[in-house]
Motif scaffolding. Structure first.
Motif, short mmCIF file in Angstrom:
data_model
loop_
_atom_site.label_atom_id
_atom_site.label_comp_id
_atom_site.label_asym_id
_atom_site.label_seq_id
_atom_site.Cartn_x
_atom_site.Cartn_y
_atom_site.Cartn_z
N UNK A 1 0.84 -1.20 0.00
CA UNK A 1 0.00 0.00 0.00
C UNK A 1 0.88 1.25 0.00
N UNK A 2 0.78 2.10 -1.05
CA UNK A 2 1.64 3.28 -1.11
C UNK A 2 1.16 4.44 -0.25
N UNK A 3 -0.09 4.38 0.26
CA UNK A 3 -0.62 5.51 1.02
C UNK A 3 0.22 5.84 2.26
N UNK A 4 0.70 4.86 3.06
CA UNK A 4 1.56 5.23 4.19
C UNK A 4 2.82 5.98 3.78
N UNK A 5 3.34 5.68 2.59
CA UNK A 5 4.52 6.40 2.11
C UNK A 5 4.17 7.86 1.84
N UNK A 6 3.03 8.09 1.17
CA UNK A 6 2.62 9.46 0.84
C UNK A 6 2.32 10.27 2.09
N UNK A 7 1.57 9.69 3.02
CA UNK A 7 1.22 10.43 4.24
C UNK A 7 2.45 10.66 5.11
N UNK A 8 3.40 9.72 5.09
CA UNK A 8 4.63 9.90 5.88
C UNK A 8 5.44 11.08 5.36
N UNK A 9 5.55 11.17 4.03
CA UNK A 9 6.29 12.30 3.47
C UNK A 9 5.56 13.62 3.71
N UNK A 10 4.22 13.60 3.67
CA UNK A 10 3.47 14.81 4.02
C UNK A 10 3.77 15.22 5.45
N UNK A 11 3.83 14.25 6.35
CA UNK A 11 4.12 14.55 7.74
C UNK A 11 5.50 15.12 7.94
N UNK A 12 6.53 14.54 7.31
CA UNK A 12 7.89 15.03 7.53
C UNK A 12 8.08 16.42 6.91
N UNK A 13 7.35 16.73 5.85
CA UNK A 13 7.45 18.06 5.26
C UNK A 13 6.88 19.12 6.22
N UNK A 14 5.68 18.87 6.74
CA UNK A 14 5.05 19.86 7.61
C UNK A 14 5.71 19.91 8.98
N UNK A 15 6.07 18.75 9.54
CA UNK A 15 6.77 18.75 10.83
C UNK A 15 8.13 19.42 10.69
N UNK B 1 2.45 7.10 9.45
CA UNK B 1 3.11 5.91 8.92
C UNK B 1 2.12 4.76 8.68
N UNK B 2 0.87 4.95 9.05
CA UNK B 2 -0.17 3.95 8.79
C UNK B 2 -1.10 4.38 7.65
N UNK B 3 -0.80 5.50 7.02
CA UNK B 3 -1.62 5.98 5.92
C UNK B 3 -2.82 6.79 6.36
N UNK B 4 -2.81 7.30 7.60
CA UNK B 4 -3.93 8.07 8.14
C UNK B 4 -3.51 9.53 8.27
N UNK B 5 -4.40 10.44 7.89
CA UNK B 5 -4.15 11.87 8.03
C UNK B 5 -5.10 12.41 9.09
N UNK B 6 -4.54 12.85 10.20
CA UNK B 6 -5.29 13.46 11.29
C UNK B 6 -5.08 14.97 11.22
N UNK B 7 -6.16 15.74 11.24
CA UNK B 7 -6.03 17.19 11.08
C UNK B 7 -5.40 17.86 12.30
N UNK B 8 -5.45 17.23 13.46
CA UNK B 8 -4.89 17.87 14.66
C UNK B 8 -3.39 18.10 14.54
N UNK B 9 -2.59 17.11 14.15
CA UNK B 9 -1.16 17.41 13.94
C UNK B 9 -0.92 18.45 12.85
#
Length: 327
Positions: free
Chosen positions: A214-228, A294-302
Protein backbone atom coordinates in the motif's frame (compact mmCIF):
# COMPACT_ATOMS: atom_id res chain seq x y z
CA UNK A 1 10.47 40.37 -5.45
CA UNK A 2 13.95 40.53 -7.03
CA UNK A 3 15.58 41.37 -3.68
CA UNK A 4 13.78 38.49 -1.98
CA UNK A 5 14.80 36.02 -4.69
CA UNK A 6 18.42 37.20 -4.50
CA UNK A 7 18.43 36.67 -0.73
CA UNK A 8 16.94 33.20 -1.14
CA UNK A 9 19.67 32.29 -3.64
CA UNK A 10 22.38 33.63 -1.34
CA UNK A 11 21.12 31.75 1.71
CA UNK A 12 20.58 28.50 -0.17
CA UNK A 13 24.01 28.64 -1.83
CA UNK A 14 25.60 29.26 1.59
CA UNK A 15 24.77 25.67 2.58
CA UNK A 16 27.18 24.43 -0.10
CA UNK A 17 29.97 26.95 0.50
CA UNK A 18 30.45 26.12 4.19
CA UNK A 19 30.62 23.02 6.37
CA UNK A 20 27.15 23.24 7.94
CA UNK A 21 25.24 21.98 4.91
CA UNK A 22 27.57 19.05 4.37
CA UNK A 23 27.49 18.08 8.05
CA UNK A 24 23.68 18.06 8.00
CA UNK A 25 23.61 16.14 4.72
CA UNK A 26 26.13 13.54 5.92
CA UNK A 27 24.36 12.94 9.24
CA UNK A 28 20.96 12.75 7.57
CA UNK A 29 22.09 10.27 4.91
CA UNK A 30 23.84 8.02 7.43
CA UNK A 31 20.81 7.98 9.74
CA UNK A 32 18.27 7.26 7.00
CA UNK A 33 20.59 4.74 5.34
CA UNK A 34 20.76 2.73 8.57
CA UNK A 35 16.98 2.89 8.95
CA UNK A 36 16.45 1.79 5.35
CA UNK A 37 18.87 -1.13 5.85
CA UNK A 38 16.82 -2.17 8.89
CA UNK A 39 13.55 -1.95 6.90
CA UNK A 40 14.92 -4.03 4.02
CA UNK A 41 16.00 -6.70 6.47
CA UNK A 42 12.54 -6.79 8.05
CA UNK A 43 10.77 -6.87 4.67
CA UNK A 44 12.69 -10.00 3.71
CA UNK A 45 11.90 -11.75 6.99
CA UNK A 46 9.13 -14.34 7.09
CA UNK A 47 6.42 -14.86 9.66
CA UNK A 48 6.13 -12.73 12.83
CA UNK A 49 9.64 -11.32 12.42
CA UNK A 50 8.52 -9.13 9.49
CA UNK A 51 7.06 -5.65 9.55
CA UNK A 52 3.52 -4.54 8.66
CA UNK A 53 4.22 -0.84 8.03
CA UNK A 54 7.71 -0.22 6.57
CA UNK A 55 7.48 3.56 7.00
CA UNK A 56 6.81 3.08 10.70
CA UNK A 57 10.32 1.69 11.04
CA UNK A 58 11.84 4.32 8.72
CA UNK A 59 10.39 7.15 10.78
CA UNK A 60 10.92 5.57 14.16
CA UNK A 61 7.47 4.59 15.31
CA UNK A 62 7.42 0.78 15.42
CA UNK A 63 7.49 -0.96 18.80
CA UNK A 64 8.42 -4.39 17.41
CA UNK A 65 10.95 -5.73 16.78
CA UNK A 66 13.08 -4.18 19.56
CA UNK A 67 15.62 -2.89 17.05
CA UNK A 68 12.92 -0.75 15.45
CA UNK A 69 12.16 0.89 18.78
CA UNK A 70 15.85 1.74 19.26
CA UNK A 71 15.89 3.17 15.73
CA UNK A 72 12.90 5.34 16.63
CA UNK A 73 14.65 6.79 19.65
CA UNK A 74 17.74 7.47 17.52
CA UNK A 75 15.76 9.08 14.69
CA UNK A 76 13.67 11.46 16.79
CA UNK A 77 16.58 12.23 19.07
CA UNK A 78 18.64 13.41 16.11
CA UNK A 79 15.83 15.00 14.07
CA UNK A 80 15.80 18.30 16.07
CA UNK A 81 19.60 18.27 15.95
CA UNK A 82 19.60 18.14 12.14
CA UNK A 83 17.01 20.91 11.75
CA UNK A 84 18.92 22.94 14.35
CA UNK A 85 22.11 22.63 12.30
CA UNK A 86 20.26 23.86 9.22
CA UNK A 87 18.88 26.98 10.95
CA UNK A 88 21.62 27.84 13.46
CA UNK A 89 23.57 30.08 11.08
CA UNK A 90 20.70 31.93 9.41
CA UNK A 91 20.47 35.00 11.66
CA UNK A 92 22.97 34.20 14.43
CA UNK A 93 25.84 34.33 11.93
CA UNK A 94 24.61 37.69 10.65
CA UNK A 95 24.51 39.06 14.20
CA UNK A 96 27.91 37.64 15.11
CA UNK A 97 29.63 39.02 12.02
CA UNK A 98 27.86 42.39 12.22
CA UNK A 99 26.23 42.10 8.79
CA UNK A 100 22.68 41.99 10.16
CA UNK A 101 22.60 45.79 10.56
CA UNK A 102 23.54 46.23 6.91
CA UNK A 103 20.83 43.79 5.89
CA UNK A 104 18.20 45.55 8.01
CA UNK A 105 19.08 48.94 6.52
CA UNK A 106 18.81 47.61 2.96
CA UNK A 107 15.63 48.39 0.95
CA UNK A 108 13.94 45.15 2.02
CA UNK A 109 11.30 44.60 4.69
CA UNK A 110 11.83 42.49 7.78
CA UNK A 111 9.20 39.96 6.75
CA UNK A 112 10.95 39.52 3.41
CA UNK A 113 14.23 38.77 5.20
CA UNK A 114 12.54 36.16 7.39
CA UNK A 115 10.62 34.68 4.47
CA UNK A 116 13.76 34.42 2.31
CA UNK A 117 15.77 32.72 5.04
CA UNK A 118 12.93 30.32 5.85
CA UNK A 119 12.38 29.42 2.18
CA UNK A 120 16.11 28.78 1.73
CA UNK A 121 16.44 26.48 4.75
CA UNK A 122 13.14 24.74 3.88
CA UNK A 123 14.38 24.14 0.32
CA UNK A 124 17.58 22.61 1.70
CA UNK A 125 15.50 20.46 4.06
CA UNK A 126 13.40 19.23 1.11
CA UNK A 127 16.63 18.47 -0.75
CA UNK A 128 17.68 16.23 2.14
CA UNK A 129 14.45 14.27 1.98
CA UNK A 130 14.52 14.16 -1.82
CA UNK A 131 17.58 11.91 -1.52
CA UNK A 132 15.38 9.31 0.22
CA UNK A 133 13.00 9.05 -2.75
CA UNK A 134 15.25 6.31 -4.13
CA UNK A 135 13.94 4.16 -1.26
CA UNK A 136 10.28 4.51 -2.31
CA UNK A 137 10.27 1.77 -5.02
CA UNK A 138 11.47 -0.70 -2.40
CA UNK A 139 9.19 0.53 0.41
CA UNK A 140 6.11 0.27 -1.82
CA UNK A 141 7.40 -2.54 -4.09
CA UNK A 142 6.66 -0.48 -7.22
CA UNK A 143 6.58 -1.97 -10.73
CA UNK A 144 6.52 0.31 -13.80
CA UNK A 145 5.55 -0.54 -17.39
CA UNK A 146 5.93 2.02 -20.19
CA UNK A 147 2.81 2.26 -22.40
CA UNK A 148 3.39 5.61 -24.16
CA UNK A 149 -0.28 6.59 -24.56
CA UNK A 150 -0.37 10.39 -24.80
CA UNK A 151 -3.68 12.06 -23.87
CA UNK A 152 -4.78 15.63 -23.13
CA UNK A 153 -4.19 15.19 -19.41
CA UNK A 154 -0.76 13.63 -19.88
CA UNK A 155 0.23 16.55 -22.13
CA UNK A 156 -0.94 18.95 -19.39
CA UNK A 157 1.28 17.08 -16.95
CA UNK A 158 4.33 17.28 -19.21
CA UNK A 159 3.77 20.98 -20.01
CA UNK A 160 3.42 21.71 -16.29
CA UNK A 161 6.69 19.93 -15.55
CA UNK A 162 8.38 21.89 -18.35
CA UNK A 163 7.13 25.20 -16.91
CA UNK A 164 8.35 24.22 -13.43
CA UNK A 165 11.81 23.43 -14.78
CA UNK A 166 11.82 26.73 -16.71
CA UNK A 167 10.84 28.63 -13.57
CA UNK A 168 13.63 26.93 -11.63
CA UNK A 169 16.21 27.84 -14.26
CA UNK A 170 14.88 31.40 -14.44
CA UNK A 171 15.18 31.69 -10.67
CA UNK A 172 18.84 30.67 -10.63
CA UNK A 173 19.74 32.85 -13.64
CA UNK A 174 18.04 35.89 -12.05
CA UNK A 175 15.31 36.37 -14.64
CA UNK A 176 12.31 38.62 -14.01
CA UNK A 177 10.93 37.64 -10.60
CA UNK A 178 7.27 38.02 -11.51
CA UNK A 179 7.75 35.97 -14.69
CA UNK A 180 9.45 33.22 -12.69
CA UNK A 181 6.58 33.28 -10.18
CA UNK A 182 4.00 33.12 -13.00
CA UNK A 183 5.75 30.17 -14.67
CA UNK A 184 6.08 28.40 -11.34
CA UNK A 185 2.44 28.79 -10.33
CA UNK A 186 1.15 27.94 -13.80
CA UNK A 187 3.43 24.90 -14.02
CA UNK A 188 2.40 23.74 -10.56
CA UNK A 189 -1.28 24.05 -11.45
CA UNK A 190 -0.95 22.27 -14.80
CA UNK A 191 1.26 19.50 -13.42
CA UNK A 192 -0.99 18.92 -10.42
CA UNK A 193 -4.27 19.00 -12.36
CA UNK A 194 -2.90 17.06 -15.32
CA UNK A 195 -1.31 14.40 -13.12
CA UNK A 196 -4.45 13.92 -11.03
CA UNK A 197 -6.82 13.82 -14.02
CA UNK A 198 -4.46 11.55 -15.97
CA UNK A 199 -4.37 9.11 -13.07
CA UNK A 200 -8.13 9.14 -12.41
CA UNK A 201 -9.80 9.87 -15.76
CA UNK A 202 -7.61 8.33 -18.45
CA UNK A 203 -8.00 4.64 -19.12
CA UNK A 204 -4.67 4.73 -20.94
CA UNK A 205 -1.47 5.84 -19.21
CA UNK A 206 2.02 6.88 -20.18
CA UNK A 207 3.44 4.60 -17.53
CA UNK A 208 1.47 1.92 -15.74
CA UNK A 209 2.68 1.72 -12.13
CA UNK A 210 1.59 -0.95 -9.69
CA UNK A 211 2.44 -1.24 -5.99
CA UNK A 212 2.39 -4.56 -4.17
CA UNK A 213 2.57 -2.70 -0.84
CA UNK A 214 0.00 0.00 0.00
CA UNK A 215 1.64 3.28 -1.11
CA UNK A 216 -0.62 5.51 1.02
CA UNK A 217 1.56 5.23 4.19
CA UNK A 218 4.52 6.40 2.11
CA UNK A 219 2.62 9.46 0.84
CA UNK A 220 1.22 10.43 4.24
CA UNK A 221 4.63 9.90 5.88
CA UNK A 222 6.29 12.30 3.47
CA UNK A 223 3.47 14.81 4.02
CA UNK A 224 4.12 14.55 7.74
CA UNK A 225 7.89 15.03 7.53
CA UNK A 226 7.45 18.06 5.26
CA UNK A 227 5.05 19.86 7.61
CA UNK A 228 6.77 18.75 10.83
CA UNK A 229 10.10 19.83 9.36
CA UNK A 230 8.66 23.26 8.56
CA UNK A 231 7.67 23.62 12.23
CA UNK A 232 11.12 22.64 13.54
CA UNK A 233 12.84 24.91 11.01
CA UNK A 234 10.65 27.88 11.94
CA UNK A 235 11.44 27.23 15.61
CA UNK A 236 15.16 27.10 14.84
CA UNK A 237 14.94 30.33 12.83
CA UNK A 238 13.28 32.06 15.78
CA UNK A 239 16.03 30.88 18.14
CA UNK A 240 18.68 32.02 15.65
CA UNK A 241 17.25 35.56 15.86
CA UNK A 242 17.81 35.64 19.64
CA UNK A 243 21.55 34.91 19.94
CA UNK A 244 24.86 35.67 18.23
CA UNK A 245 26.56 32.29 18.60
CA UNK A 246 25.71 29.53 16.14
CA UNK A 247 26.56 26.90 18.74
CA UNK A 248 24.20 28.43 21.29
CA UNK A 249 21.49 28.71 18.61
CA UNK A 250 21.92 25.03 17.76
CA UNK A 251 21.77 23.94 21.41
CA UNK A 252 18.66 26.02 22.13
CA UNK A 253 16.98 24.74 18.96
CA UNK A 254 17.75 21.18 20.02
CA UNK A 255 16.36 21.71 23.53
CA UNK A 256 13.16 23.40 22.34
CA UNK A 257 12.73 20.84 19.57
CA UNK A 258 12.95 18.01 22.10
CA UNK A 259 9.90 19.56 23.75
CA UNK A 260 7.90 18.15 20.83
CA UNK A 261 9.70 14.79 21.01
CA UNK A 262 10.18 13.79 24.64
CA UNK A 263 6.45 13.67 25.54
CA UNK A 264 6.30 10.47 23.46
CA UNK A 265 8.36 8.75 26.17
CA UNK A 266 5.58 9.44 28.69
CA UNK A 267 2.92 7.51 26.81
CA UNK A 268 3.77 4.40 28.83
CA UNK A 269 2.89 6.26 32.05
CA UNK A 270 -0.66 7.34 31.18
CA UNK A 271 -3.84 5.40 30.48
CA UNK A 272 -4.83 5.01 26.86
CA UNK A 273 -7.85 7.17 26.04
CA UNK A 274 -7.40 9.51 29.03
CA UNK A 275 -7.15 13.29 28.81
CA UNK A 276 -3.42 13.13 29.52
CA UNK A 277 -3.02 10.67 26.66
CA UNK A 278 -4.84 13.04 24.31
CA UNK A 279 -2.67 15.97 25.44
CA UNK A 280 0.56 14.00 25.01
CA UNK A 281 -0.55 12.88 21.57
CA UNK A 282 -1.28 16.46 20.46
CA UNK A 283 2.20 17.80 21.33
CA UNK A 284 4.25 14.66 20.55
CA UNK A 285 5.46 14.51 16.96
CA UNK A 286 6.72 10.88 17.17
CA UNK A 287 3.24 9.80 18.28
CA UNK A 288 1.71 11.50 15.24
CA UNK A 289 3.84 9.29 13.02
CA UNK A 290 3.49 6.11 15.07
CA UNK A 291 -0.32 6.26 15.19
CA UNK A 292 -1.27 8.04 11.96
CA UNK A 293 1.14 9.15 9.24
CA UNK A 294 3.11 5.91 8.92
CA UNK A 295 -0.17 3.95 8.79
CA UNK A 296 -1.62 5.98 5.92
CA UNK A 297 -3.93 8.07 8.14
CA UNK A 298 -4.15 11.87 8.03
CA UNK A 299 -5.29 13.46 11.29
CA UNK A 300 -6.03 17.19 11.08
CA UNK A 301 -4.89 17.87 14.66
CA UNK A 302 -1.16 17.41 13.94
CA UNK A 303 -1.55 19.39 10.73
CA UNK A 304 -3.09 22.29 12.65
CA UNK A 305 -0.24 22.13 15.18
CA UNK A 306 2.46 22.17 12.50
CA UNK A 307 0.95 25.02 10.48
CA UNK A 308 0.05 27.25 13.45
CA UNK A 309 3.41 26.70 15.20
CA UNK A 310 5.26 27.47 11.96
CA UNK A 311 3.34 30.70 11.34
CA UNK A 312 3.63 31.75 14.99
CA UNK A 313 7.42 31.22 15.03
CA UNK A 314 7.85 33.14 11.76
CA UNK A 315 5.74 36.01 13.11
CA UNK A 316 7.79 36.15 16.31
CA UNK A 317 11.00 36.14 14.24
CA UNK A 318 9.76 39.16 12.28
CA UNK A 319 8.92 40.92 15.53
CA UNK A 320 12.39 40.12 16.90
CA UNK A 321 14.02 41.75 13.87
CA UNK A 322 11.71 44.75 14.14
CA UNK A 323 12.63 45.16 17.80
CA UNK A 324 16.32 45.07 16.91
CA UNK A 325 15.77 47.71 14.22
CA UNK A 326 14.15 50.03 16.76
CA UNK A 327 17.00 49.73 19.29
Amino acid sequence: MRATCSLIRREFAAYFTGPIGYVALFGFLVLNGLLFWLVVGLLTEKGPQGVEYPMQVMLGGAENPPGALVAGVLFWGLFPAVTGIITSRLIAEERGSGTLESLLTAPIRDWQVVLAKFVACFAFYLLLWATTLVYVPVLADLRAEWQGNFTLYSVMLLVGIFLLVSAKLGFWFESNGWLVLLFGLLGLGLAGAGGYLHATKDARHLVHITANIDPMPVLTSYLGVVLAGAMFLALGLLVSSWVKSQLVAWMLSLLLGLGFVLPAALRWQVDSGSQWDALLYYVSVPEHFRRDFTRGVIDTRPLVLYVTATLCCLYLTVRALEARRLR
